[in-house]
Scaffold this motif. Structure first.
Motif, PDB file in Angstrom:
ATOM      1  N   ARG A   1       8.636  -4.497   2.478  1.00 41.08           N
ATOM      2  CA  ARG A   1       9.575  -4.829   3.562  1.00 41.08           C
ATOM      3  C   ARG A   1       9.363  -3.894   4.751  1.00 41.08           C
ATOM      4  O   ARG A   1       9.432  -4.314   5.909  1.00 41.08           O
ATOM      5  CB  ARG A   1      11.018  -4.735   3.057  1.00 41.08           C
ATOM      6  CG  ARG A   1      11.388  -5.819   2.067  1.00 41.08           C
ATOM      7  CD  ARG A   1      12.900  -5.913   1.890  1.00 41.08           C
ATOM      8  NE  ARG A   1      13.486  -4.682   1.360  1.00 41.08           N
ATOM      9  CZ  ARG A   1      13.600  -4.415   0.063  1.00 41.08           C
ATOM     10  NH1 ARG A   1      13.169  -5.309  -0.823  1.00 41.08           N
ATOM     11  NH2 ARG A   1      14.142  -3.286  -0.355  1.00 41.08           N
ATOM     12  N   ALA A   2       9.072  -2.622   4.482  1.00 45.05           N
ATOM     13  CA  ALA A   2       8.796  -1.687   5.574  1.00 45.05           C
ATOM     14  C   ALA A   2       7.518  -2.071   6.306  1.00 45.05           C
ATOM     15  O   ALA A   2       7.433  -2.010   7.551  1.00 45.05           O
ATOM     16  CB  ALA A   2       8.688  -0.268   5.024  1.00 45.05           C
ATOM     17  N   ALA A   3       6.495  -2.484   5.561  1.00 46.14           N
ATOM     18  CA  ALA A   3       5.254  -2.908   6.189  1.00 46.14           C
ATOM     19  C   ALA A   3       5.462  -4.158   7.047  1.00 46.14           C
ATOM     20  O   ALA A   3       4.854  -4.310   8.125  1.00 46.14           O
ATOM     21  CB  ALA A   3       4.200  -3.172   5.115  1.00 46.14           C
ATOM     22  N   PHE A   4       6.362  -5.051   6.581  1.00 42.52           N
ATOM     23  CA  PHE A   4       6.673  -6.246   7.371  1.00 42.52           C
ATOM     24  C   PHE A   4       7.280  -5.869   8.721  1.00 42.52           C
ATOM     25  O   PHE A   4       6.932  -6.429   9.759  1.00 42.52           O
ATOM     26  CB  PHE A   4       7.623  -7.143   6.585  1.00 42.52           C
ATOM     27  CG  PHE A   4       8.204  -8.273   7.394  1.00 42.52           C
ATOM     28  CD1 PHE A   4       7.459  -9.412   7.683  1.00 42.52           C
ATOM     29  CD2 PHE A   4       9.493  -8.184   7.900  1.00 42.52           C
ATOM     30  CE1 PHE A   4       7.995 -10.444   8.433  1.00 42.52           C
ATOM     31  CE2 PHE A   4      10.024  -9.208   8.655  1.00 42.52           C
ATOM     32  CZ  PHE A   4       9.283 -10.343   8.917  1.00 42.52           C
ATOM     33  N   VAL A   5       8.182  -4.896   8.728  1.00 45.43           N
ATOM     34  CA  VAL A   5       8.794  -4.462   9.988  1.00 45.43           C
ATOM     35  C   VAL A   5       7.752  -3.824  10.886  1.00 45.43           C
ATOM     36  O   VAL A   5       7.697  -4.072  12.104  1.00 45.43           O
ATOM     37  CB  VAL A   5       9.953  -3.476   9.693  1.00 45.43           C
ATOM     38  CG1 VAL A   5      10.492  -2.894  10.998  1.00 45.43           C
ATOM     39  CG2 VAL A   5      11.061  -4.174   8.932  1.00 45.43           C
ATOM     40  N   LEU A   6       6.872  -2.985  10.326  1.00 44.83           N
ATOM     41  CA  LEU A   6       5.872  -2.308  11.143  1.00 44.83           C
ATOM     42  C   LEU A   6       4.883  -3.294  11.735  1.00 44.83           C
ATOM     43  O   LEU A   6       4.514  -3.205  12.917  1.00 44.83           O
ATOM     44  CB  LEU A   6       5.138  -1.265  10.298  1.00 44.83           C
ATOM     45  CG  LEU A   6       5.966  -0.057   9.818  1.00 44.83           C
ATOM     46  CD1 LEU A   6       5.133   0.825   8.894  1.00 44.83           C
ATOM     47  CD2 LEU A   6       6.484   0.739  10.995  1.00 44.83           C
ATOM     48  N   CYS A   7       4.434  -4.244  10.915  1.00 41.79           N
ATOM     49  CA  CYS A   7       3.405  -5.172  11.381  1.00 41.79           C
ATOM     50  C   CYS A   7       3.958  -6.322  12.205  1.00 41.79           C
ATOM     51  O   CYS A   7       3.402  -6.689  13.253  1.00 41.79           O
ATOM     52  CB  CYS A   7       2.624  -5.716  10.183  1.00 41.79           C
ATOM     53  SG  CYS A   7       1.712  -4.447   9.259  1.00 41.79           S
TER      54      CYS A   7
ATOM     55  N   ALA B   1       5.103   6.506   1.017  1.00 43.31           N
ATOM     56  CA  ALA B   1       4.864   5.291   0.239  1.00 43.31           C
ATOM     57  C   ALA B   1       3.787   5.545  -0.804  1.00 43.31           C
ATOM     58  O   ALA B   1       2.794   6.224  -0.537  1.00 43.31           O
ATOM     59  CB  ALA B   1       4.464   4.142   1.161  1.00 43.31           C
ATOM     60  N   GLU B   2       3.966   5.024  -1.985  1.00 41.43           N
ATOM     61  CA  GLU B   2       3.015   5.235  -3.076  1.00 41.43           C
ATOM     62  C   GLU B   2       1.769   4.347  -2.932  1.00 41.43           C
ATOM     63  O   GLU B   2       0.661   4.750  -3.283  1.00 41.43           O
ATOM     64  CB  GLU B   2       3.709   4.977  -4.418  1.00 41.43           C
ATOM     65  CG  GLU B   2       4.841   5.942  -4.709  1.00 41.43           C
ATOM     66  CD  GLU B   2       5.535   5.638  -6.026  1.00 41.43           C
ATOM     67  OE1 GLU B   2       5.184   4.593  -6.640  1.00 41.43           O
ATOM     68  OE2 GLU B   2       6.421   6.415  -6.428  1.00 41.43           O
ATOM     69  N   ASP B   3       1.913   3.114  -2.456  1.00 40.22           N
ATOM     70  CA  ASP B   3       0.785   2.194  -2.277  1.00 40.22           C
ATOM     71  C   ASP B   3       0.914   1.552  -0.908  1.00 40.22           C
ATOM     72  O   ASP B   3       1.361   0.411  -0.757  1.00 40.22           O
ATOM     73  CB  ASP B   3       0.789   1.137  -3.388  1.00 40.22           C
ATOM     74  CG  ASP B   3      -0.440   0.229  -3.330  1.00 40.22           C
ATOM     75  OD1 ASP B   3      -1.364   0.530  -2.545  1.00 40.22           O
ATOM     76  OD2 ASP B   3      -0.453  -0.784  -4.072  1.00 40.22           O
ATOM     77  N   ALA B   4       0.575   2.343   0.136  1.00 37.31           N
ATOM     78  CA  ALA B   4       0.749   1.861   1.502  1.00 37.31           C
ATOM     79  C   ALA B   4      -0.162   0.686   1.803  1.00 37.31           C
ATOM     80  O   ALA B   4       0.252  -0.308   2.419  1.00 37.31           O
ATOM     81  CB  ALA B   4       0.488   2.998   2.486  1.00 37.31           C
ATOM     82  N   ASP B   5      -1.430   0.757   1.371  1.00 35.86           N
ATOM     83  CA  ASP B   5      -2.371  -0.321   1.672  1.00 35.86           C
ATOM     84  C   ASP B   5      -1.944  -1.625   0.996  1.00 35.86           C
ATOM     85  O   ASP B   5      -1.987  -2.700   1.596  1.00 35.86           O
ATOM     86  CB  ASP B   5      -3.776   0.092   1.211  1.00 35.86           C
ATOM     87  CG  ASP B   5      -4.841  -0.903   1.678  1.00 35.86           C
ATOM     88  OD1 ASP B   5      -5.078  -0.990   2.900  1.00 35.86           O
ATOM     89  OD2 ASP B   5      -5.385  -1.615   0.806  1.00 35.86           O
ATOM     90  N   GLY B   6      -1.514  -1.545  -0.266  1.00 36.78           N
ATOM     91  CA  GLY B   6      -1.046  -2.742  -0.960  1.00 36.78           C
ATOM     92  C   GLY B   6       0.194  -3.335  -0.331  1.00 36.78           C
ATOM     93  O   GLY B   6       0.369  -4.555  -0.287  1.00 36.78           O
ATOM     94  N   ALA B   7       1.082  -2.488   0.173  1.00 39.35           N
ATOM     95  CA  ALA B   7       2.296  -2.984   0.817  1.00 39.35           C
ATOM     96  C   ALA B   7       1.967  -3.772   2.071  1.00 39.35           C
ATOM     97  O   ALA B   7       2.577  -4.811   2.357  1.00 39.35           O
ATOM     98  CB  ALA B   7       3.224  -1.811   1.152  1.00 39.35           C
TER      99      ALA B   7
END
Length: 611
Positions: A104-110, A129-135
Motif C-alpha cells: 500500500r505504501a508503494a502504491f502511494v509512492l508510485c 520495509a523488509e521487501d521493498a522491491d517486491g512491494a
C-alpha cells in the motif's frame, strides 16, 4: 482513516523545527516530476510500518503503549472525523485492504507521487520495509489496469489524510458534563475543607455555658421576624405566620445567648431533642417567635423552618441553661396552634397562635361537661394547664386544650390538643362509624362532637403511653360495631392510631362494651408498631379477641372494617360468615386466628389479642 490521520499527525515536526523549515506537501501535481521530500515520507512510512507490526493480541489486563493507540487531534468543543467517501472510494479501500502495508505504501509512492521504481524502493528501504522491491512490483500489478482512475481517486479529498470534518459536540451533554465538573470541584473543595477542619487542633474550652454569638456566625440582628398581621393575609397558616412576641424581643444579649447555645451548646447546657431530631445548628438565621419571662425563666422560642428550639435560663439561680429542639415540619393550622413555653410537674404554659380566637380547657374523661375558658396574657401565654398524660399512675382526669380558630382564616372550627410533654401538643381527631348506606368520612374529623367526645372518654387513659414520644396526632377510628350474645349489649371496635412527626405510626385496637359501663375504659385487643394500618395508606383492618359474657360463657369475637365482605375463624374454634362481625362460642380462653376477604378481591390477616 483514523490510523492514517494519526500517523500523519505524529510525523509533523515540533513547533521549534517548524519555524526553521517548512513541511513539504505530500501531494504533487501531474506536471511536477521532482523527487518529494523523502525525510517526511520516510517518517510517515515508519509510523505506518510500526503500527502494522504491532502485537496482534495485546493482553486485556495491560494497557497498550501510547504509541500503539491511534487518535485524532483533540479540539475542545468540536468533534473531528474523516470525510466519508463514495462507492468508488469504498471499492478502492477494500481493494487496498487486501495488500500488505508495504505494498500500500508503494502504491502511494508510485501512483500518487509518481516515483519511478528505483526511487520508490529507496524510500521504502529507508523507512524499514523488509521487501521493498517486491512491494513495488505488487503495487504495479495492482494498479496496472486502472492506474489513472486509481491515482485520481487516491488524490481526492476522501483519501487525503490531512482533511478532517468538524462538527460541534452535543450541546446538552456538554452542559451536563460542565455542571458535573463544577459539582465535582465543589465536592473536592468541601472535602478538603472538612479534612483540614478535622486535622486542625481543637480550640481551648470556654468555661461559660454558651459561646459568644460571633463564634457561631449568627447575630441577634440576623433573626427574621414576621409582620404582626401576616397570619391574617396568607394562605400558609403555620409557624411562618407567627409574629415575635414577649417582653424581651429586643433584648439582643438574651437573643445572642440563645443563638449561640443552639449553634454550639456549652458544656453546662442541657440539650433535649425529640426522636430523630437533630440538634445541629440552623443553616441560616432562624425566625424569632417569642422572647420573654415565664415562671422565673427567660425563654426564647426560635423556628428554622423544620424545627422549634426553646432556650431557657433560670432567673433565680445559677442552674444550667436548657435547650429543647423538636421537629415540626409540615405543621398546619392545628399542629402549629400552640407551643409549650414552660414545663413543670403541675403542667405547662402554652404560647397560643395568633389565629386562635378562643382558648378553653376540657376533661376527656367527662364528655358531658362543657369546656371552660383559659386566661391568656396579651402576648398569648396561657395559664398553666395540667398535662394530658400525667406522670402519676391514676387516671382521674385527662385535661386537653380546646381551641377555636378565628373566622378571619377559617370557618371558626374548634379542635383539641393534648399536652404529652413535648414542645408541641398532640392533635386529637376522630373517625366515626360508617353510617348505614352512606360512605364513610374520607378523613378524620375534629374530636369535638358528642360522638367523638364519648369515644375519646374510653380511650383517654391510654394517652399516658404516648408521653414524650414525639407524637404529632392521634386519631380514634370506630371501624365496626356488633351486638354481643348473652345480653352483652352493643360493642364498638376502635383503632387508635398515633402518628409521629417522623412519619411512622403505631396502632392500638380496643373494644368497648356497653355492659362494662358508660365510664369504663376500652379493652385492649392488640398493638402494632410501625404500620400503615388505620391510615389513608392502610384503610382496612380486621381484628379478633376473646370475650367472656355476663353469663360466664367464652366467645371468640372478630370484626372488620367497611370493605370486609366475609370473615374466617380458624384454630380452637372455626367459623365463616359473610358479615363483618362474628361471635363464636368457644372453650375457655381459646386460641384462634381470623382472616377476611375484601371487596377489592384481596385477603387480609387479622391483628389478634395481645395476651
Amino acid at each position: 482513516m483514523t490510523v492514517a490521520h494519526w500517523v500523519v499527525q505524529r510525523a509533523l515536526p515540533s513547533a521549534r523545527l517548524a519555524r526553521a523549515r517548512s513541511v513539504p506537501s505530500p501531494r504533487r501535481s501531474d506536471d511536477d516530476h521532482s523527487r518529494p521530500e523523502e525525510s517526511y515520507l520516510v517518517t510517515v512510512l515508519r509510523g505506518v510500518f510500526a503500527y502494522d507490526r504491532r502485537p496482534a493480541l495485546w493482553p486485556a489486563r495491560l494497557a497498550p503503549p501510547r504509541a500503539l493507540l491511534p487518535r485524532l487531534p483533540i479540539v475542545l468543543g468540536l468533534r473531528l472525523f474523516p470525510r466519508p467517501g463514495g462507492a468508488e472510494a469504498l471499492s478502492l479501500t477494500r481493494a487496498l485492504a487486501g495488500l500488505s502495508a508495504e505494498a500500500r505504501a508503494a502504491f502511494v509512492l508510485c501512483s500518487v507521487h509518481g516515483l519511478p521504481h528505483d526511487a520508490a524502493v529507496d524510500v521504502l528501504e529507508a523507512a524499514g520495509a523488509e521487501d521493498a522491491d517486491g512491494a513495488v512490483r505488487d503495487c504495479r500489478a495492482f494498479a496496472a489496469d486502472e492506474v489513472g482512475a486509481a491515482r485520481t481517486l487516491a488524490l481526492s479529498e476522501e483519501f487525503d489524510a490531512c482533511v478532517l470534518q468538524a462538527t460541534p459536540t452535543d450541546l446538552l451533554r456538554r452542559r451536563h458534563r460542565t455542571r458535573l465538573a463544577l459539582v465535582a470541584c465543589l465536592a473536592g473543595l468541601l472535602t478538603g475543607a472538612l479534612l483540614l477542619a478535622q486535622l486542625a487542633p481543637d480550640p481551648a474550652p470556654v468555661p461559660t455555658t454558651a459561646l459568644p454569638a460571633a463564634a457561631s456566625g449568627l447575630r441577634a440582628a440576623d433573626l427574621t421576624r414576621a409582620p404582626a398581621g401576616r397570619w391574617d393575609n396568607t394562605a400558609r397558616i403555620d409557624f411562618t405566620a407567627w409574629p415575635p412576641r414577649g417582653s424581651r424581643v429586643e433584648d439582643e444579649q438574651l437573643l445572642s445567648r440563645a443563638l449561640s447555645t443552639w449553634s454550639r451548646p456549652g458544656s453546662g447546657t442541657r440539650v433535649v431533642t425529640t426522636a430523630a431530631t437533630s440538634a445541629a445548628p440552623p443553616l441560616s438565621a432562624p425566625q424569632l417567635l417569642y422572647a420573654g419571662e415565664v415562671d422565673a425563666h427567660a425563654v426564647v422560642l426560635l423556628y428554622d423552618g423544620q424545627r422549634l428550639a426553646r432556650y431557657q435560663e433560670d432567673l433565680r439561680s445559677q442552674a444550667p441553661t436548657r435547650l429543647d429542639v423538636a421537629r415540626v415540619d409540615d405543621a398546619d393550622v392545628t399542629t402549629a396552634a400552640a407551643v409549650s413555653l414552660s414545663s413543670k410537674s403541675s403542667g405547662a404554659r402554652y404560647l397560643i397562635a395568633p389565629w386562635v380566637a378562643e382558648v378553653q380547657s376540657r376533661d376527656l374523661l367527662r364528655p358531658d361537661v362543657l369546656a371552660t375558658a383559659l386566661d391568656t396574657t396579651e402576648d398569648g401565654v396561657s395559664e398553666p394547664v395540667p398535662f394530658t398524660a400525667g406522670s402519676e399512675g391514676g387516671c382521674d382526669s385527662r385535661p386537653v386544650l380546646q381551641l377555636r380558630s378565628s373566622a378571619r382564616i377559617a370557618e371558626r372550627h374548634a379542635f383539641l390538643l393534648a399536652g404529652l410533654g413535648d414542645l408541641s401538643p398532640v392533635h386529637l381527631t376522630f373517625t366515626p362509624l360508617p353510617g348505614h348506606g352512606t360512605p364513610p368520612p374520607r378523613q378524620p374529623r375534629e374530636a369535638t362532637g358528642p360522638a367523638a367526645l364519648v369515644a375519646w372518654s374510653h380511650q383517654a387513659c391510654a394517652l399516658s403511653d404516648l408521653r414524650d414520644t414525639d407524637s404529632r396526632a392521634v386519631n380514634a377510628w370506630d371501624f365496626a360495631e356488633q351486638d354481643l350474645p348473652d345480653g352483652g349489649g352493643r360493642a364498638v371496635w376502635t383503632c387508635m392510631r398515633e402518628t409521629s412527626w417522623r412519619g411512622p405510626g403505631h396502632v392500638a385496637v380496643t373494644l368497648r362494651v356497653a355492659a362494662d359501663g358508660a365510664k369504663a375504659l376500652a379493652r385492649p385487643v392488640s398493638r402494632v408498631r410501625s404500620t400503615a394500618l388505620c391510615s389513608r395508606f392502610g384503610q382496612h383492618i380486621v381484628a379478633g379477641t376473646v370475650w367472656r359474657s355476663p353469663r360466664g360463657n367464652w366467645y371468640a369475637l372478630a370484626a372488620g372494617s367497611r370493605a370486609v365482605t366475609s370473615l374466617t375463624v380458624s384454630g380452637d374454634v372455626t367459623a365463616k360468615t359473610s358479615a363483618r362481625t362474628v361471635a363464636v362460642r368457644a372453650p375457655k380462653r381459646p386460641r384462634f386466628e381470623v382472616s377476611a376477604q375484601l371487596a377489592t378481591g384481596g385477603r387480609m390477616q387479622g391483628v389478634m389479642d395481645e395476651k
